[in-house]
Design an enzyme around this catalytic site. Structure first.
Site, PDB file in Angstrom:
ATOM      1  N   GLU A  40       0.674  -1.181  -0.039  1.00 31.51           N
ATOM      2  CA  GLU A  40       0.187   0.141   0.070  1.00 31.51           C
ATOM      3  C   GLU A  40       0.767   1.208  -0.019  1.00 31.51           C
ATOM      4  O   GLU A  40       0.686   2.076   0.818  1.00 31.51           O
ATOM      5  CB  GLU A  40      -1.139  -0.204   1.234  1.00 31.51           C
ATOM      6  CG  GLU A  40      -2.060  -1.071   1.204  1.00 31.51           C
ATOM      7  CD  GLU A  40      -3.321  -0.937   1.816  1.00 31.51           C
ATOM      8  OE1 GLU A  40      -3.316   0.150   2.533  1.00 31.51           O
ATOM      9  OE2 GLU A  40      -4.148  -1.795   1.734  1.00 31.51           O
ATOM     10  N   GLU A  46      -5.272  -8.614   0.076  1.00 31.82           N
ATOM     11  CA  GLU A  46      -6.264  -8.221   1.272  1.00 31.82           C
ATOM     12  C   GLU A  46      -7.611  -8.100   1.016  1.00 31.82           C
ATOM     13  O   GLU A  46      -7.918  -7.391  -0.460  1.00 31.82           O
ATOM     14  CB  GLU A  46      -5.821  -6.901   1.883  1.00 31.82           C
ATOM     15  CG  GLU A  46      -4.512  -7.369   2.642  1.00 31.82           C
ATOM     16  CD  GLU A  46      -3.973  -6.014   3.509  1.00 31.82           C
ATOM     17  OE1 GLU A  46      -4.796  -5.119   4.086  1.00 31.82           O
ATOM     18  OE2 GLU A  46      -2.762  -5.815   3.337  1.00 31.82           O
TER      19      GLU A  46
END
Ligand code: BGP
Length: 469
Positions: A165, A370
């Site tokens: 991320e 995720e």
């Protein structure tokens, strides 16, 4: 699009689950580990910190055995840089190498594919003190760390994730943590850090291909499609603005080797474009990922900017994340989706839409690293009835099957999380795992592992390779 027949999940699909080192391991200062920036951030007093977490550092064997019982084909975890090179560079910590070698071999012993994140928010603090990602020397340090990983684990690991991320780190730095007594970097500084992260990532992808003939490597970004609030053309432009600035600007650079033109214009116009040296363009163009890893939780709905401060609002339930940007976009509500208890939008069709967009743009296979629902799970008579998690995942897997039928090439699905771990802002009050870890915010109890209802459900899904969802 409606189909007469849905495609099945591919053979060898990586049914997995995820964790990250600082959220699950604990042992924060053991066996030669140095502090990371996460260890040094301000931490909300009312929630568990990362010192013990779920004690996975000591209990990984028991945990991996449970993962095997669940039928996992893949386990996505991160390696803590601070265990491998406690000084950020230089002297290697043999205990760190030995630990992760064991974790990887334990996975292999159970026929679980290790999927390794090299960097999940946890820069060695000693490097932060020298300027962190704002300092170009951190690029060399990351390459040195990567070389160590490929050298030691390259023959046992196929799937590598460079950076988790990067877009969250740059766009919402407060979401990761707040420096003690310090302030967050300016946008100009953040986009310079971003450029250095891009260069580090490019060099490491190239190195992986040189050192690990069978290795596959890719970035792990938080990607999500944006909806325009209405069919007003200005809403469509604003939704596109934010989709580019939040997603494509971060994924285009590793895949195409250049910044997105609209994002570059935006940065230049606001005086926040990074300093790019002549050889940087060559470095960025000289590497390519093998796949895109993607974290998906929610979609966002976007309205045209009003051009004033009212464009900004805090994300529901999370004061650390500010949405909206004056002159760029404004966050809007969407009456067609529901929300979790923590205000995160639940949107399985948005998952299909995002998968389509990512595949259409990059033509690379996608690994979901995720996806999941945070909830205050309750332990009742030795069981956790998390039917909301089962519903959430079933709907997202159905959406993924539709995306596969749409033609999207999927490598696997590693939802968040394999077992309960510390949520960055809500400690153990917000849980994600298939396995309950019996501890409270401050009372560690026995840290016993208890299989939730979702554990048995996921086991069945995996055994049938996703048929009959
Ligand atoms: C992602 C991070 C994970 C994890 C997850 C859930 O952005 O990559 O590390 O934290 O979000 O977030 P939270 O724990 O804040 O609910």
């Amino acid at each position: 699009m409606l189909y007469k027949k849905l495609k099945g999940f591919p053979e060898g699909f990586l049914w997995g689950a995820s964790t990250s080192a600082y959220q699950v391991e604990g042992a924060w200062d053991e066996d030669g580990k140095s502090p990371s920036i996460i260890d040094m951030y301000e931490h909300p007093k009312e929630y568990a910190d990362f010192k013990t977490a779920s004690d996975h550092y000591h209990r990984y064997k028991e945990d991996i055995e449970l993962f095997a019982e669940m039928g996992l084909k893949a386990y996505r975890f991160s390696i803590a840089w601070t265990r491998i090179l406690p000084n950020g560079t230089g002297e290697v910590n043999p205990a760190g190498i030995a630990h992760y070698r064991d974790v990887i071999l334990e996975c292999r012993r159970h026929a679980i594919e290790p999927v390794v994140t090299m960097y999940h928010f946890d820069l060695p603090y000693c490097l932060e003190e020298k300027g962190g990602w704002g300092n170009r020397e951190t690029i060399d340090a990351f390459v040195e760390y990567a070389r160590m990983l490929f050298d030691n684990f390259g023959s046992d690991v196929t799937y590598w994730l460079t950076i988790n991320e990067q877009n969250t780190m740059i766009l919402h730095p407060g979401a990761i943590g707040l420096p003690k007594g310090g302030s967050l970097p300016s946008k100009k500084e953040l986009y310079q850090q971003n450029h250095h992260l891009m260069l580090a990532q490019a060099r490491v992808m190239k190195l992986c291909h040189e050192m690990c003939p069978h290795g596959k490597i890719g970035p792990a970004l938080n990607l999500t499609a944006m909806y325009a609030q209405s069919c007003h053309p200005q809403d469509a432009i604003a939704a596109h603005n934010w989709e580019v600035l939040r997603c494509w600007n971060f994924a285009d650079v590793p895949v195409f080797g250049t910044y997105h033109s609209l994002a570059w214009q935006y940065m230049q116009d606001r005086g926040i474009a990074p300093d790019v040296r002549p050889q940087d363009c060559e470095t960025l163009a000289g590497a390519r990922p093998d796949f895109i890893a993607m974290n998906y939780y929610s979609t966002a709905t976007i309205a045209a900017s009003r051009g004033d401060a009212s464009d900004l609002s805090a994300r529901a339930g999370d004061q650390q994340i500010m949405l909206g940007e004056q002159g760029v976009y404004r966050a809007a509500e969407n009456s067609f989706v529901s929300k979790t208890k923590y205000g995160w939008v639940i949107d399985p069709s948005g998952f299909r839409y995002t998968l389509r967009k990512v595949y259409e743009r990059y033509h690379l296979p996608i690994l979901v690293t995720e996806n999941g629902i945070g909830a205050p799970d309750v332990l009742e008579d030795g069981a956790v009835h998390d039917d909301y998690r089962i519903d959430f995942m079933r709907q997202h897997l159905q959406a993924m099957q539709l995306a596969i039928t749409d033609g999207v090439r999927m490598l696997g699905y590693c939802p968040w999380a394999a077992l309960d771990l510390v949520s960055t802002h809500q400690g153990y009050q917000k849980r994600y795992g298939f396995i309950y870890v019996d501890r409270d915010e401050f009372d560690l109890k026995k840290l016993e592992r208890i299989k939730k209802d979702s554990f048995f459900w996921y086991k069945d899904v995996i055994a049938k390779n996703g048929a009959y969802l």
